[in-house]
Motif scaffolding. Sequence first.
Motif, PDB file in Angstrom:
ATOM      1  N   GLU A   1      -7.319   0.040  -7.892  1.00  0.00           N
ATOM      2  CA  GLU A   1      -6.558  -0.493  -9.022  1.00  0.00           C
ATOM      3  C   GLU A   1      -5.389  -1.355  -8.576  1.00  0.00           C
ATOM      4  O   GLU A   1      -5.173  -2.459  -9.094  1.00  0.00           O
ATOM      5  N   LYS A   2      -4.609  -0.857  -7.620  1.00  0.00           N
ATOM      6  CA  LYS A   2      -3.344  -1.496  -7.261  1.00  0.00           C
ATOM      7  C   LYS A   2      -3.444  -2.485  -6.098  1.00  0.00           C
ATOM      8  O   LYS A   2      -2.643  -3.421  -6.008  1.00  0.00           O
ATOM      9  N   ILE A   3      -4.407  -2.261  -5.202  1.00  0.00           N
ATOM     10  CA  ILE A   3      -4.484  -3.097  -4.009  1.00  0.00           C
ATOM     11  C   ILE A   3      -5.657  -4.075  -4.086  1.00  0.00           C
ATOM     12  O   ILE A   3      -5.475  -5.280  -4.213  1.00  0.00           O
TER      13      ILE A   3
ATOM     14  N   PHE B   1       0.835  -1.200   0.000  1.00  0.00           N
ATOM     15  CA  PHE B   1       0.000   0.000   0.000  1.00  0.00           C
ATOM     16  C   PHE B   1       0.876   1.258   0.000  1.00  0.00           C
ATOM     17  O   PHE B   1       0.600   2.212  -0.726  1.00  0.00           O
ATOM     18  N   ARG B   2       1.906   1.247   0.803  1.00  0.00           N
ATOM     19  CA  ARG B   2       2.807   2.406   0.843  1.00  0.00           C
ATOM     20  C   ARG B   2       3.469   2.619  -0.519  1.00  0.00           C
ATOM     21  O   ARG B   2       3.551   3.743  -1.024  1.00  0.00           O
ATOM     22  N   GLU B   3       3.919   1.519  -1.139  1.00  0.00           N
ATOM     23  CA  GLU B   3       4.630   1.617  -2.417  1.00  0.00           C
ATOM     24  C   GLU B   3       3.710   2.003  -3.571  1.00  0.00           C
ATOM     25  O   GLU B   3       4.081   2.801  -4.437  1.00  0.00           O
ATOM     26  N   ASP B   4       2.491   1.453  -3.596  1.00  0.00           N
ATOM     27  CA  ASP B   4       1.615   1.627  -4.752  1.00  0.00           C
ATOM     28  C   ASP B   4       0.602   2.759  -4.613  1.00  0.00           C
ATOM     29  O   ASP B   4       0.030   3.196  -5.614  1.00  0.00           O
ATOM     30  N   VAL B   5       0.363   3.220  -3.375  1.00  0.00           N
ATOM     31  CA  VAL B   5      -0.660   4.243  -3.172  1.00  0.00           C
ATOM     32  C   VAL B   5      -0.095   5.488  -2.494  1.00  0.00           C
ATOM     33  O   VAL B   5      -0.211   6.595  -3.021  1.00  0.00           O
ATOM     34  N   VAL B   6       0.532   5.325  -1.332  1.00  0.00           N
ATOM     35  CA  VAL B   6       0.962   6.490  -0.553  1.00  0.00           C
ATOM     36  C   VAL B   6       2.108   7.229  -1.233  1.00  0.00           C
ATOM     37  O   VAL B   6       2.058   8.467  -1.393  1.00  0.00           O
ATOM     38  N   GLU B   7       3.140   6.507  -1.636  1.00  0.00           N
ATOM     39  CA  GLU B   7       4.283   7.174  -2.259  1.00  0.00           C
ATOM     40  C   GLU B   7       3.918   7.843  -3.581  1.00  0.00           C
ATOM     41  O   GLU B   7       4.325   8.991  -3.828  1.00  0.00           O
ATOM     42  N   PRO B   8       3.135   7.203  -4.471  1.00  0.00           N
ATOM     43  CA  PRO B   8       2.691   7.909  -5.674  1.00  0.00           C
ATOM     44  C   PRO B   8       1.809   9.124  -5.359  1.00  0.00           C
ATOM     45  O   PRO B   8       1.864  10.136  -6.077  1.00  0.00           O
ATOM     46  N   PHE B   9       1.000   9.057  -4.306  1.00  0.00           N
ATOM     47  CA  PHE B   9       0.177  10.187  -3.885  1.00  0.00           C
ATOM     48  C   PHE B   9       1.064  11.388  -3.562  1.00  0.00           C
ATOM     49  O   PHE B   9       0.821  12.516  -4.029  1.00  0.00           O
ATOM     50  N   VAL B  10       2.113  11.176  -2.795  1.00  0.00           N
ATOM     51  CA  VAL B  10       3.031  12.258  -2.440  1.00  0.00           C
ATOM     52  C   VAL B  10       3.748  12.774  -3.687  1.00  0.00           C
ATOM     53  O   VAL B  10       3.883  13.980  -3.896  1.00  0.00           O
ATOM     54  N   ALA B  11       4.208  11.870  -4.537  1.00  0.00           N
ATOM     55  CA  ALA B  11       4.932  12.269  -5.751  1.00  0.00           C
ATOM     56  C   ALA B  11       4.049  13.083  -6.688  1.00  0.00           C
ATOM     57  O   ALA B  11       4.520  14.037  -7.328  1.00  0.00           O
TER      58      ALA B  11
ATOM     59  N   PHE C   1      -7.983  -4.802  -6.326  1.00  0.00           N
ATOM     60  CA  PHE C   1      -8.241  -5.605  -7.525  1.00  0.00           C
ATOM     61  C   PHE C   1      -6.964  -5.889  -8.310  1.00  0.00           C
ATOM     62  O   PHE C   1      -7.003  -6.171  -9.496  1.00  0.00           O
ATOM     63  N   SER C   2      -5.844  -5.826  -7.606  1.00  0.00           N
ATOM     64  CA  SER C   2      -4.583  -6.297  -8.158  1.00  0.00           C
ATOM     65  C   SER C   2      -3.917  -7.203  -7.133  1.00  0.00           C
ATOM     66  O   SER C   2      -3.959  -8.419  -7.250  1.00  0.00           O
ATOM     67  N   ALA C   3      -3.369  -6.615  -6.067  1.00  0.00           N
ATOM     68  CA  ALA C   3      -2.675  -7.422  -5.066  1.00  0.00           C
ATOM     69  C   ALA C   3      -3.608  -8.439  -4.413  1.00  0.00           C
ATOM     70  O   ALA C   3      -3.271  -9.628  -4.296  1.00  0.00           O
ATOM     71  N   VAL C   4      -4.788  -7.993  -3.984  1.00  0.00           N
ATOM     72  CA  VAL C   4      -5.706  -8.897  -3.295  1.00  0.00           C
ATOM     73  C   VAL C   4      -6.274  -9.940  -4.259  1.00  0.00           C
ATOM     74  O   VAL C   4      -6.336 -11.134  -3.952  1.00  0.00           O
TER      75      VAL C   4
END
Length: 369
Positions: free
Chosen positions: A109-111, A83-93, A113-116
Amino acid sequence: MSGQGPMRVLAAMSGGVDSAVAAARLRDAGHDVTGVHLALSAKPATMREGARGCCSVEDSRDARRCADVLDIPFYVWDLAARFREDVVEPFVAEYAAGRTPNPCLRCNEKIKFSAVLERARALGFDAVGTGHYARLSGSATGPTRPVLRRAADPDKDQSYVLGVLRPDQLDGALFPLGDTPKAEVRAEAAARGLVVAEKPDSHDICFIPSGDTRGFLAERIDEAPGEMVDPSGAVVGHHRGVHDFTVGQRHGLGIRRPAPDGRPRYVLGLEPVSRTVRVGPVEDLDVTTLSGADPVWLVDPPSGPLDCVVQVRAHGGTAGATVRVTADGVDVALAEPLRGVAPGQAAVFYRPDGGGDVVLGSATIAATA
């Protein structure tokens, strides 16, 4: 997804009323249901702050209590690093780059319906069920292309935040609440004896439970002071960094000098390279065209102009539009202006007929004019 008989379903249970009732309905439909709570924070708060945030220890406990009432297996999956890599860090960037992201879209998209979904399929599950308010038809295992539609309750519709999903991701999804108004979901939860029946909905970004997005970003993005300029190019103020602002913002600009005509100023644009925040009157927020990158289609990509309805915010911000596929993505011409459209947001395209409730595709807004 429908019509394929009993399945093994992983029910994502956030600890809220919607996902709990969704899990109950999936079980009642005859599916073999297992509940899972996603631990998305490395240091979850002990308690929620009313309707702020989610993913607290309290939420995990509530999800477990509901699973016990439903008599289904329950697990907690630690996806904090993903979650940090795919959602939080892109949010900050994205904020650092002068764009305005929607983290809920990226989490779907990333968590979810992708990772889960990937992990669920690897464990032998057929689908992932959630408490999203959207309607979905089509089959997880059959030849029918999934069709995503708005929810029956327009005030709770979440088709916009699901519009970034690919067909193969939707093909493994179940949304049992799409036909039901929220009030009926709460009443059903109470009738089932679920402790979350009256629990407040979460309205804030889940990883910023305080609601202080500016403070959250200030801890992660270095100050980059710059100027605030009006449409004439005159400097009317200074700022600590473009990440402090979003297009359409009116309050908290810190401009001490009023506009010559006395009217309020709004953020019109953000230029991180020059560190410039452009401000001006509200009518200058109107846009009539936008370009989008990374389009995702739930139908065959159009070979010519596509007339549709475009939505640029989770609630509201819709207009008739014509979409054209380009080498870089899509160009969208609006039939009437939309106000305060920010790069980084998603543009979700709906079929114009039949109430405009069928999702055709989406793209990330790259520029507006």
